[in-house]
Motif scaffolding. Structure first.
Motif, mmCIF file in Angstrom:
data_model
loop_
_atom_site.group_PDB
_atom_site.id
_atom_site.type_symbol
_atom_site.label_atom_id
_atom_site.label_comp_id
_atom_site.label_asym_id
_atom_site.label_seq_id
_atom_site.Cartn_x
_atom_site.Cartn_y
_atom_site.Cartn_z
ATOM 1 N N LEU A 80 -5.454 128.704 -69.933
ATOM 2 C CA LEU A 80 -6.170 128.848 -71.123
ATOM 3 C C LEU A 80 -5.294 128.926 -72.369
ATOM 4 O O LEU A 80 -5.419 127.929 -73.296
ATOM 5 N N ILE A 81 -4.472 129.572 -72.347
ATOM 6 C CA ILE A 81 -3.362 129.575 -73.525
ATOM 7 C C ILE A 81 -2.550 128.438 -73.786
ATOM 8 O O ILE A 81 -2.551 127.981 -74.763
ATOM 9 N N TYR A 82 -2.190 127.999 -72.639
ATOM 10 C CA TYR A 82 -1.381 126.576 -72.699
ATOM 11 C C TYR A 82 -2.252 125.672 -72.935
ATOM 12 O O TYR A 82 -1.609 124.423 -73.667
ATOM 13 N N MET A 83 -3.532 125.682 -72.443
ATOM 14 C CA MET A 83 -4.440 124.412 -72.837
ATOM 15 C C MET A 83 -4.617 124.635 -74.339
ATOM 16 O O MET A 83 -4.728 123.088 -75.011
ATOM 17 N N LEU A 84 -4.813 125.637 -74.792
ATOM 18 C CA LEU A 84 -5.193 125.665 -76.195
ATOM 19 C C LEU A 84 -3.928 125.256 -77.271
ATOM 20 O O LEU A 84 -3.930 124.488 -78.092
ATOM 21 N N SER A 85 -2.776 125.644 -76.706
ATOM 22 C CA SER A 85 -1.435 125.224 -77.287
ATOM 23 C C SER A 85 -1.409 123.813 -77.060
ATOM 24 O O SER A 85 -0.891 123.258 -78.148
ATOM 25 N N GLY A 86 -1.511 123.155 -76.076
ATOM 26 C CA GLY A 86 -1.411 121.873 -75.847
ATOM 27 C C GLY A 86 -2.363 121.152 -76.809
ATOM 28 O O GLY A 86 -2.156 119.968 -77.621
ATOM 29 N N SER A 93 5.540 121.475 -75.300
ATOM 30 C CA SER A 93 6.201 121.231 -74.074
ATOM 31 C C SER A 93 6.489 122.442 -73.345
ATOM 32 O O SER A 93 6.481 123.467 -73.810
ATOM 33 N N LEU A 94 6.601 122.374 -72.093
ATOM 34 C CA LEU A 94 7.357 123.450 -71.172
ATOM 35 C C LEU A 94 8.438 123.779 -71.453
ATOM 36 O O LEU A 94 9.237 122.804 -71.099
ATOM 37 N N ASN A 95 9.035 124.957 -71.797
ATOM 38 C CA ASN A 95 10.581 125.158 -71.846
ATOM 39 C C ASN A 95 10.771 126.458 -71.088
ATOM 40 O O ASN A 95 10.034 126.969 -70.429
ATOM 41 N N GLN A 97 11.166 129.407 -72.114
ATOM 42 C CA GLN A 97 10.680 130.534 -72.588
ATOM 43 C C GLN A 97 9.058 130.679 -71.992
ATOM 44 O O GLN A 97 8.389 131.452 -71.500
ATOM 45 N N SER A 98 8.635 129.226 -71.735
ATOM 46 C CA SER A 98 7.250 129.233 -71.229
ATOM 47 C C SER A 98 7.159 129.443 -69.693
ATOM 48 O O SER A 98 6.315 130.246 -69.219
ATOM 49 N N ILE A 99 8.325 129.190 -69.029
ATOM 50 C CA ILE A 99 8.479 129.534 -67.331
ATOM 51 C C ILE A 99 8.529 130.927 -67.609
ATOM 52 O O ILE A 99 7.807 131.600 -66.593
ATOM 53 N N ILE A 100 9.425 131.768 -68.410
ATOM 54 C CA ILE A 100 9.397 133.220 -68.247
ATOM 55 C C ILE A 100 7.923 133.678 -68.487
ATOM 56 O O ILE A 100 7.734 134.832 -67.989
ATOM 57 N N ILE A 101 7.359 133.271 -69.523
ATOM 58 C CA ILE A 101 6.019 133.861 -70.021
ATOM 59 C C ILE A 101 5.200 133.619 -68.545
ATOM 60 O O ILE A 101 4.451 134.679 -68.224
ATOM 61 N N ILE A 102 4.942 132.514 -67.912
ATOM 62 C CA ILE A 102 4.268 132.293 -66.811
ATOM 63 C C ILE A 102 4.569 133.259 -65.721
ATOM 64 O O ILE A 102 3.685 133.920 -65.250
ATOM 65 N N ILE A 103 5.960 133.309 -65.241
ATOM 66 C CA ILE A 103 6.199 134.181 -64.300
ATOM 67 C C ILE A 103 5.764 135.648 -64.565
ATOM 68 O O ILE A 103 5.138 136.369 -63.661
ATOM 69 N N SER A 104 6.387 135.947 -65.875
ATOM 70 C CA SER A 104 6.048 137.600 -66.244
ATOM 71 C C SER A 104 4.614 137.656 -66.239
ATOM 72 O O SER A 104 3.905 138.947 -65.842
ATOM 73 N N GLY A 105 3.798 136.805 -66.728
ATOM 74 C CA GLY A 105 2.252 136.916 -66.923
ATOM 75 C C GLY A 105 1.543 137.193 -65.305
ATOM 76 O O GLY A 105 0.845 138.232 -65.353
ATOM 77 N N ILE A 106 2.015 136.255 -64.518
ATOM 78 C CA ILE A 106 1.439 136.350 -63.031
ATOM 79 C C ILE A 106 1.887 137.739 -62.478
ATOM 80 O O ILE A 106 0.984 138.310 -61.891
#
Length: 120
Positions: A80-86, A93-95, A97-106
């Motif tokens: 939801l957060i990335y859809m809103l950001s998009g 774009s995914l970078n 930092q985005s990958i770190i957030i996704i992994i840490s969030g899950i």
């Protein structure tokens, strides 16, 4: 049906926590001399803590599948957060930092789910 309701509850709690924590951080940035270089790490930490809290509370009445439900709460929250950001940013774009957030969030969602199931 109860599981879906608890997952939605966890996502909503995560979003509310994120807004509250980021609002407090914005006040700190506004009224103190804290450098703006702290924004990216704070966003990662706020996201992880918010998902952890939402996942714990969302799984509190569940008796099983805390790991899976927590991962779902974290994953849907981030989706939801990335859809809103998009939608809001044309150069989204995914970078790294985005990958770190996704992994840490899950992962935080999974931990929160386990704690929520065991405390409930």
């Amino acid at each position: 049906m109860e599981g879906l309701k608890n997952i939605i509850k966890g996502i909503v709690i995560s979003i509310v926590c994120t807004f509250v924590f980021l609002f407090v951080f914005s006040l700190i940035l506004t009224y103190t001399n804290v450098s703006e270089t702290f924004i990216a790490p704070v966003i990662i930490v706020v996201t992880a803590i918010s998902i952890f809290i939402g996942s714990s509370i969302g799984n509190f009445n569940m008796r099983k599948n805390g790991l899976l439900n927590g991962a779902i709460i974290g994953g849907v929250y981030l989706l939801l957060i990335y859809m809103l950001s998009g939608m809001m940013s044309h150069n989204f774009s995914l970078n790294i930092q985005s990958i770190i957030i996704i992994i840490s969030g899950i992962v935080c969602g999974m931990f929160g789910g386990v704690i929520g199931v065991n405390k409930g």
